[in-house]
Enzyme design. Structure first.
Site, mmCIF file in Angstrom:
data_model
loop_
_atom_site.group_PDB
_atom_site.id
_atom_site.type_symbol
_atom_site.label_atom_id
_atom_site.label_comp_id
_atom_site.label_asym_id
_atom_site.label_seq_id
_atom_site.Cartn_x
_atom_site.Cartn_y
_atom_site.Cartn_z
ATOM 1 N N ARG A 129 -18.508 -4.441 8.666
ATOM 2 C CA ARG A 129 -18.142 -3.069 9.037
ATOM 3 C C ARG A 129 -18.239 -2.864 10.549
ATOM 4 N NH1 ARG A 129 -21.211 1.232 5.885
ATOM 5 N NH2 ARG A 129 -19.592 2.510 6.815
ATOM 6 N N ASN A 154 -20.951 9.580 9.579
ATOM 7 C CA ASN A 154 -20.284 8.305 9.848
ATOM 8 C C ASN A 154 -21.103 7.446 10.798
ATOM 9 O OD1 ASN A 154 -18.315 9.398 8.302
ATOM 10 N ND2 ASN A 154 -16.917 9.863 9.984
ATOM 11 N N HIS A 175 -26.793 9.612 9.665
ATOM 12 C CA HIS A 175 -26.933 8.379 8.883
ATOM 13 C C HIS A 175 -27.032 7.137 9.782
ATOM 14 C CE1 HIS A 175 -25.178 10.282 4.939
ATOM 15 N NE2 HIS A 175 -26.396 10.670 5.202
ATOM 16 N N CYS A 204 -37.322 -8.998 16.525
ATOM 17 C CA CYS A 204 -37.322 -7.749 17.286
ATOM 18 C C CYS A 204 -37.662 -8.075 18.740
ATOM 19 C CB CYS A 204 -38.358 -6.801 16.691
ATOM 20 S SG CYS A 204 -38.763 -5.415 17.766
ATOM 21 N N ASN A 245 -10.008 18.949 4.326
ATOM 22 C CA ASN A 245 -10.035 17.757 3.477
ATOM 23 C C ASN A 245 -8.647 17.597 2.849
ATOM 24 O OD1 ASN A 245 -10.755 15.845 1.308
ATOM 25 N ND2 ASN A 245 -12.872 16.423 1.721
ATOM 26 N N GLU A 288 -8.299 17.447 -0.259
ATOM 27 C CA GLU A 288 -8.369 18.281 -1.471
ATOM 28 C C GLU A 288 -9.675 19.057 -1.456
ATOM 29 O OE1 GLU A 288 -8.153 14.996 -4.135
ATOM 30 O OE2 GLU A 288 -10.279 14.548 -3.918
HETATM 31 P P1 OAD Z 1 -16.573 9.897 0.726
HETATM 32 O O1 OAD Z 1 -15.856 8.613 0.581
HETATM 33 O O2 OAD Z 1 -17.529 10.281 -0.335
HETATM 34 O O3 OAD Z 1 -15.525 11.092 0.857
HETATM 35 C C1 OAD Z 1 -14.440 11.024 1.722
HETATM 36 C C2 OAD Z 1 -13.736 12.370 1.715
HETATM 37 O O4 OAD Z 1 -12.708 12.334 2.688
HETATM 38 C C3 OAD Z 1 -13.061 12.718 0.376
HETATM 39 O O5 OAD Z 1 -13.409 14.045 0.016
HETATM 40 C C4 OAD Z 1 -11.549 12.595 0.676
HETATM 41 O O6 OAD Z 1 -10.781 13.558 -0.035
HETATM 42 C C5 OAD Z 1 -11.519 12.881 2.157
HETATM 43 N N1 OAD Z 1 -10.412 12.228 2.883
HETATM 44 C C6 OAD Z 1 -9.924 10.965 2.706
HETATM 45 N N2 OAD Z 1 -8.938 10.704 3.593
HETATM 46 C C7 OAD Z 1 -8.783 11.829 4.337
HETATM 47 C C8 OAD Z 1 -7.922 12.209 5.411
HETATM 48 N N3 OAD Z 1 -7.018 11.366 5.914
HETATM 49 N N4 OAD Z 1 -8.043 13.460 5.909
HETATM 50 C C9 OAD Z 1 -8.960 14.325 5.438
HETATM 51 N N5 OAD Z 1 -9.807 14.039 4.426
HETATM 52 C C10 OAD Z 1 -9.720 12.799 3.890
HETATM 53 O O7 OAD Z 1 -17.297 9.865 2.171
HETATM 54 P P2 OAD Z 1 -18.489 10.757 2.735
HETATM 55 O O8 OAD Z 1 -18.426 12.136 2.190
HETATM 56 O O9 OAD Z 1 -18.516 10.573 4.195
HETATM 57 O O10 OAD Z 1 -23.844 7.283 3.115
HETATM 58 O O11 OAD Z 1 -19.745 10.026 2.120
HETATM 59 C C11 OAD Z 1 -21.016 10.499 2.408
HETATM 60 C C12 OAD Z 1 -22.012 9.361 2.471
HETATM 61 O O12 OAD Z 1 -21.920 8.607 1.254
HETATM 62 C C13 OAD Z 1 -21.756 8.340 3.537
HETATM 63 O O13 OAD Z 1 -22.287 8.698 4.799
HETATM 64 C C14 OAD Z 1 -22.419 7.121 3.014
HETATM 65 C C15 OAD Z 1 -21.924 7.195 1.586
HETATM 66 O O14 OAD Z 1 -22.652 6.559 0.632
HETATM 67 C C16 OAD Z 1 -24.648 6.207 3.169
HETATM 68 O O15 OAD Z 1 -24.231 5.057 3.160
HETATM 69 C C17 OAD Z 1 -26.102 6.547 3.236
#
Ligand code: OAD
Length: 228
Positions: free
Chosen positions: A56, A89, A106, A133, A198, A200
């Site tokens: 990543r 992110n 995060h 470290c 978003n 949706e």
């Molecule tokens: P998700 O993958 O859960 O959600 C991504 C969101 O982005 C969804 O609601 C999609 O509809 C939206 N989306 C996708 N493409 C898009 C675009 N082009 N424009 C606008 N919206 C779009 O990701 P996060 O909510 O960031 O944590 O996930 C939260 C946390 O869960 C992350 O930080 C990570 C993960 O597990 C850890 O790893 C601790």
């Protein structure tokens, strides 16, 4: 004075070419959370976990910010009030797009953390298992990212910001992961206008929705706030 608090998630970086977690074919369809994003997973198989984050990190270094990241930086620069960006992110694209003082709840892929002494330093592109470290020499270097079961960073500061927000926006986040998913309710409780941007609606109790791709909707939203 207006104060905008913005929470971003993986959706804002999707159009830069980084996978989200929960969309079809996303990272959590390819990897088990327990294996790659928990302290227990790291203890069991550090090579697997370092490999996941190395991939990543290398990928994040190759991509560039998209118009949504750049629009938020413009908002921060030109809005006649305070603009606080909180991100889940770990990619660093907000800063690459010109944003300042981004709160990384995060953690960040470019960071390394010593699990023994808490020292932080810049991660090499590929971290080794048992990497020592630089401060205490213990072979316990890990990515400076927050895993499930760990407390996200800067929570007190974030809740202080939410307590004085007049506008709260959640951009490209599914609202599945706490405590970030609760920010909208905190902001609502203090009377902030809450908006979700978003593809949706996620059903998170927002006053307003702006639906579509972040690269198109976020610049439009920013233009509106700057009355351009
Ligand atoms: P998700 O993958 O859960 O959600 C991504 C969101 O982005 C969804 O609601 C999609 O509809 C939206 N989306 C996708 N493409 C898009 C675009 N082009 N424009 C606008 N919206 C779009 O990701 P996060 O909510 O960031 O944590 O996930 C939260 C946390 O869960 C992350 O930080 C990570 C993960 O597990 C850890 O790893 C601790």
């Amino acid at each position: 004075m207006e104060k905008i608090v913005i929470l971003t998630g993986a959706g804002i970086s999707a159009e830069s070419g980084l996978s989200t977690f929960r969309d079809e074919g996303g990272l959590w369809a390819q990897h088990r959370i327990e294996d790659v994003a928990t302290p227990e997973g790291f203890a069991r198989d550090p090579a697997l976990v370092q490999g996941f984050y190395n991939a990543r990190r290398v990928q994040a270094a190759k991509v560039v910010p998209n118009p949504a990241h750049r629009a938020l930086a413009r908002l921060q620069r030109d809005f006649p009030g305070e603009v606080v960006i909180v991100t889940q992110n770990v990619d660093g694209l907000h800063e690459a797009g010109g944003a300042q003082d981004v709160i990384h709840m995060h953690g960040i892929l470019s960071g390394a953390l010593c699990a023994s002494c808490g020292h932080r330093w810049t991660a090499p592109p590929e971290m080794e298992v048992d990497e020592p470290c630089p401060a205490c020499n213990a072979p316990t270097a890990r990515p400076d990212v927050v895993w499930f079961g760990e407390m996200p960073y800067h929570m007190e500061e974030i809740f202080d910001h939410l307590a004085s927000a007049t506008i709260f926006a959640a951009i490209g986040t599914s609202g599945q992961v706490y405590p970030a998913a609760a920010f909208v309710h905190e902001a609502h409780a203090v009377g902030a206008h809450t908006i979700e941007i978003n593809l949706e609606p996620t059903g998170g109790g927002f006053d307003d929705h702006l639906l579509g791709k972040a690269s198109e909707t976020v610049p439009k939203w920013v233009d509106r706030l700057l009355q351009i």
